[in-house]
Design a protein around this motif. Structure first.
Motif, short mmCIF file in Angstrom:
data_model
loop_
_atom_site.label_atom_id
_atom_site.label_comp_id
_atom_site.label_asym_id
_atom_site.label_seq_id
_atom_site.Cartn_x
_atom_site.Cartn_y
_atom_site.Cartn_z
N GLY A 155 0.81 -1.22 0.00
CA GLY A 155 0.00 0.00 0.00
C GLY A 155 0.84 1.26 0.00
N PHE A 156 2.04 1.19 0.61
CA PHE A 156 2.94 2.35 0.59
C PHE A 156 3.28 2.75 -0.83
CE2 PHE A 156 7.50 3.14 -0.15
CZ PHE A 156 7.59 4.43 0.33
N ALA A 157 3.69 1.77 -1.66
CA ALA A 157 4.06 2.08 -3.04
C ALA A 157 2.86 2.57 -3.84
CB ALA A 157 4.67 0.84 -3.69
N ILE A 158 1.71 1.94 -3.62
CA ILE A 158 0.50 2.35 -4.34
C ILE A 158 0.12 3.77 -3.96
CG2 ILE A 158 -1.95 1.85 -4.67
CD1 ILE A 158 -1.23 -1.11 -4.02
N ASP A 159 0.14 4.06 -2.66
CA ASP A 159 -0.22 5.41 -2.20
C ASP A 159 0.74 6.46 -2.72
OD1 ASP A 159 -2.33 4.33 -0.84
OD2 ASP A 159 -1.35 4.36 1.13
N MET A 160 2.03 6.10 -2.78
CA MET A 160 3.02 7.08 -3.24
C MET A 160 2.77 7.46 -4.69
SD MET A 160 7.10 7.00 -2.57
CE MET A 160 8.16 8.33 -3.16
N VAL A 161 2.44 6.48 -5.52
CA VAL A 161 2.17 6.76 -6.93
C VAL A 161 0.88 7.56 -7.09
CG1 VAL A 161 1.61 5.70 -9.15
CG2 VAL A 161 3.45 4.74 -7.75
N GLU A 162 -0.17 7.15 -6.39
CA GLU A 162 -1.46 7.81 -6.55
C GLU A 162 -1.46 9.21 -5.96
OE1 GLU A 162 -4.30 5.14 -4.86
OE2 GLU A 162 -4.26 3.75 -6.58
N THR A 163 -0.81 9.38 -4.80
CA THR A 163 -0.79 10.70 -4.16
C THR A 163 0.03 11.69 -4.96
OG1 THR A 163 -0.98 9.59 -2.02
CG2 THR A 163 -0.34 11.90 -1.99
N MET A 164 1.11 11.21 -5.58
CA MET A 164 1.97 12.09 -6.36
C MET A 164 1.20 12.81 -7.46
SD MET A 164 5.03 13.31 -6.86
CE MET A 164 6.15 12.26 -5.92
N GLU A 165 0.21 12.14 -8.02
CA GLU A 165 -0.55 12.74 -9.11
C GLU A 165 -1.37 13.94 -8.67
OE1 GLU A 165 -0.31 12.02 -12.29
OE2 GLU A 165 1.21 10.55 -11.75
N ASN A 166 -1.63 14.04 -7.37
CA ASN A 166 -2.45 15.15 -6.87
C ASN A 166 -1.63 16.30 -6.32
OD1 ASN A 166 -4.86 13.69 -7.40
ND2 ASN A 166 -4.59 12.54 -5.49
N LEU A 167 -0.31 16.20 -6.38
CA LEU A 167 0.54 17.26 -5.86
C LEU A 167 0.67 18.39 -6.89
CD1 LEU A 167 3.49 15.24 -4.24
CD2 LEU A 167 1.60 16.38 -3.07
N PRO A 168 0.90 19.62 -6.41
CA PRO A 168 1.19 20.71 -7.36
C PRO A 168 2.45 20.37 -8.16
CG PRO A 168 0.83 21.55 -5.12
CD PRO A 168 0.90 20.06 -5.00
N GLN A 169 2.43 20.69 -9.42
CA GLN A 169 3.56 20.34 -10.28
C GLN A 169 4.68 21.37 -10.14
OE1 GLN A 169 3.68 17.29 -11.97
NE2 GLN A 169 1.97 17.17 -10.52
N PRO A 170 5.91 20.92 -9.87
CA PRO A 170 7.02 21.86 -9.68
C PRO A 170 7.53 22.41 -11.00
CG PRO A 170 7.80 19.61 -9.51
CD PRO A 170 6.31 19.52 -9.69
N GLN A 171 8.32 23.46 -10.90
CA GLN A 171 8.94 24.06 -12.08
C GLN A 171 10.40 23.68 -12.22
OE1 GLN A 171 7.09 25.81 -14.34
NE2 GLN A 171 5.41 25.14 -13.00
N SER A 172 11.07 23.42 -11.10
CA SER A 172 12.50 23.10 -11.14
C SER A 172 12.72 21.72 -11.75
CB SER A 172 13.11 23.15 -9.73
OG SER A 172 12.44 22.25 -8.86
N ALA A 173 13.79 21.60 -12.53
CA ALA A 173 14.07 20.35 -13.25
C ALA A 173 14.30 19.19 -12.29
CB ALA A 173 15.29 20.54 -14.15
N TYR A 174 14.98 19.42 -11.19
CA TYR A 174 15.30 18.33 -10.25
C TYR A 174 14.02 17.74 -9.66
CZ TYR A 174 17.77 15.99 -6.40
OH TYR A 174 18.27 15.05 -5.51
N LEU A 175 13.10 18.58 -9.22
CA LEU A 175 11.84 18.08 -8.67
C LEU A 175 11.00 17.41 -9.74
CD1 LEU A 175 10.78 20.88 -6.15
CD2 LEU A 175 11.32 18.49 -5.62
N ARG A 176 10.99 17.97 -10.95
CA ARG A 176 10.23 17.32 -12.02
C ARG A 176 10.76 15.92 -12.30
NH1 ARG A 176 10.88 22.18 -14.95
NH2 ARG A 176 12.13 21.03 -16.50
N GLU A 177 12.08 15.77 -12.25
CA GLU A 177 12.67 14.45 -12.50
C GLU A 177 12.30 13.46 -11.39
OE1 GLU A 177 16.67 15.71 -12.80
OE2 GLU A 177 16.53 16.26 -14.91
N LEU A 178 12.24 13.94 -10.14
CA LEU A 178 11.83 13.06 -9.05
C LEU A 178 10.36 12.66 -9.20
CD1 LEU A 178 13.60 14.61 -5.91
CD2 LEU A 178 14.41 12.85 -7.49
#
Length: 547
Positions: A155-178
């Motif tokens: 569930g940790f891995a599933i939550d991490m993938v699903e929650t990431m989609e709802n985060l504000p999208q960053p502008q910096s290249a390093y965060l976008r790559e993460l």
């Protein structure tokens, strides 16, 4: 999986997720005698890198603390990558909405990360009891068969993938790559196995996408209460009861059939235990072995740690107090370090009155000689230089008003070490061996600190040897700091026209801990001896009392 958008030089680092029987320790990445990069083991200890980590560390996850420690123990030499990390740190500082969203994300994932470790490294001892930790010496030992840990860990891995989609999208290249690395994990086979369903075929596992539609396969469900096996067990009991009831009726003792039924009831828990043990041994344990050896899952855990590390940098800057800055990173064939109002990252954390000093290691002053009385701040200054270089080299804030640096290929710090002499070699040979090792491994992009040179020999030999060694470092081009009480050596070097010279400033009240230009010709040894109660007068009083 190789993510084309990921900073490949960083992913070459050993992941913080262990593929062994136990989870990695936070400090497992410390340099070893035969395994190091920018810092060797002796330098790592001499510059108090563990204390530096304790000062900087504001990470809240195990992965975040492990990534931060790894960054300090094995810093990057890729200037473009560090510049991208700095860009991400600046974005978090300026974008409070993104920072708070990421902080909430990391807070939420912290519990799931622990569940993942329970799944990957736990021992499931069996029994009918609900899964829980037995406590005691081994906190990774659980009753039950691992169903609870499997559900929570995946569930940790599933939550991490699903929650990431709802985060504000960053502008910096390093965060976008993460962020993209998390999305890439969501497309991986390991993620499909974690999300389920998992189908078992001849000891191998298939995802929903891999299972042929026409082929009926056993589907794994993380529960011992499985309808089909339980149905057949109950049906078998019913058939047995029917048979014995009829058989006993023919002898006129039908009531014995009900007794047999009572005796047969315990068979059902035995069946459930057998099902659960089979699931643990043939599905859960083999699946988690796949998970532990998965580079995709290892990268996912690294991403959590890298996000936590960035947030830790921000919290460190806010908590330290005073002037903090992100140094400008330059690319050059020669190491340089320029810092204004530098404070020691360890000592200044608890001392608001810490006296700052400037640092200037440029092409003209790449040999810096520091003299002055004892307890005047010479060693603290050298450690400040190296610790600030290290913080800047991992993309972190430094305690200073401003800074500019070139990433160092190697950082060396030599200190007197009479307690670890090589067999058959005195102090002079032992320390000269270390100096030789440093010299032949240094480059123009190296930072070298030498706390005294050529101890354990005559004054004349010390002078000659120190002179040609320092001249060699100067010609080599490495940024070199020497701490010495030997003003005669300084005069020889000045005659050659090389070096920049600083001395510890003293007032009538004692050291000011400021370093000012010049060469000191005093040591104030009498002041130190008096403070320790071992002055000439103390010795004479002791002898008089004994006589």
């Amino acid at each position: 999986m190789n993510s084309p958008s990921a900073p490949n030089s960083y992913w070459n680092q050993k992941p913080v997720l262990s593929s062994g029987q136990k989870p990695s320790g936070i400090r497992d990445s410390r340099p070893k005698e035969d395994d190091y990069s920018v810092l060797d083991a002796k330098t790592f200890d001499a510059i108090e890198a563990d204390e530096l980590f304790d000062s900087v560390n504001h990470a809240i996850t195990h992965a975040g603390q492990s990534v931060l420690y790894r960054s300090l123990a094995r810093p990057e030499t890729d200037a473009a990558l560090i510049q991208k990390k700095q860009e991400a740190v600046r974005e978090l500082a300026s974008n409070s909405m993104l920072r708070e969203a990421l902080q909430h994300f990391v807070d939420t994932m912290k519990g799931g990360e622990r569940s993942l470790y329970h799944l990957l490294y736990g021992t499931f001892t069996g029994g009918i009891a609900i899964d829980n930790s037995r406590g005691g010496k081994d906190e990774m030992e659980f009753s039950g068969y691992g169903y609870h840990q499997f559900i929570d860990g995946t569930g940790f891995a599933i939550d991490m993938v699903e929650t990431m989609e709802n985060l504000p999208q960053p502008q910096s290249a390093y965060l976008r790559e993460l962020f993209q690395a998390v999305r890439d994990f969501g497309k991986s086979r390991i993620y499909s196995l974690m999300r389920g369903p998992v189908y078992v075929s001849e000891g191998k596992f298939k995802t929903r996408e891999e299972k042929p539609h026409y082929l009926p396969l056993s589907r794994f469900t993380p529960s011992m209460f499985k309808p089909i096996p339980v149905f057949f067990a109950v049906a078998a009991l019913g058939a047995a009861l029917y048979f014995f009831q009829g058989l006993m009726a023919s002898f006129g003792i039908a009531y014995l059939g009900y007794g047999i039924l009572v005796l047969a009831v315990p068979i059902l828990p035995v069946v459930l235990i057998a099902i659960a043990a089979s699931d643990r041994d043939t599905v859960i344990y083999p699946l988690r072995k796949l998970f532990k050896h998965s580079p995709e899952l290892a990268r996912l855990v690294d991403v959590l740690g890298m996000l936590d590390e960035l947030l830790s940098f921000h919290r460190y800057s806010a908590a330290f107090g005073g002037k903090m800055t992100l140094p400008e990173i330059s690319e050059s064939e020669r190491h340089t370090l320029e810092v204004r109002e530098a404070r020691n990252p360890v000592l200044a954390r608890t001392n608001s009155n810490y006296v700052p000093n400037d640092v200037s290691l440029d092409d003209a002053g790449r040999l810096l000689v520091i003299t002055g009385p004892n307890s005047g701040g010479k060693t603290a200054y050298c450690k400040t230089v190296v610790q600030i270089q290290l913080l800047g080299q991992i993309g972190c804030y430094i305690p200073a008003a401003a800074g500019w640096l070139v990433l160092a290929e190697h950082v060396f710090y030599q200190v007197p070490d009479p307690g670890h002499l090589d067999e058959g070699m005195g102090r002079f040979g032992h320390e000269l061996k270390r100096t030789r090792e440093i010299f032949f491994n240094s480059t123009p992009r190296s930072l070298v600190v030498l706390d005294e040179l050529s101890e354990g020999t005559t004054f004349e030999e010390k002078m000659d040897l120190s002179e040609y060694v320092l001249a060699g470092f100067y010609k080599l081009g490495a940024s070199t700091l020497l701490v010495t009480h030997n003003h005669e050596l300084c005069e020889r070097l000045q005659d050659k026209g090389i070096g920049r010279y600083l001395q510890g400033e003293f007032s009538l009240q004692g050291p000011t801990y400021r370093l000012i230009p010049g060469v000191s010709r005093v040591s104030h040894a009498d002041r130190v001896a008096a403070a320790l109660g071992f002055s000439k007068e103390d010795v004479e009083k002791h002898l008089a009392s004994r006589s």
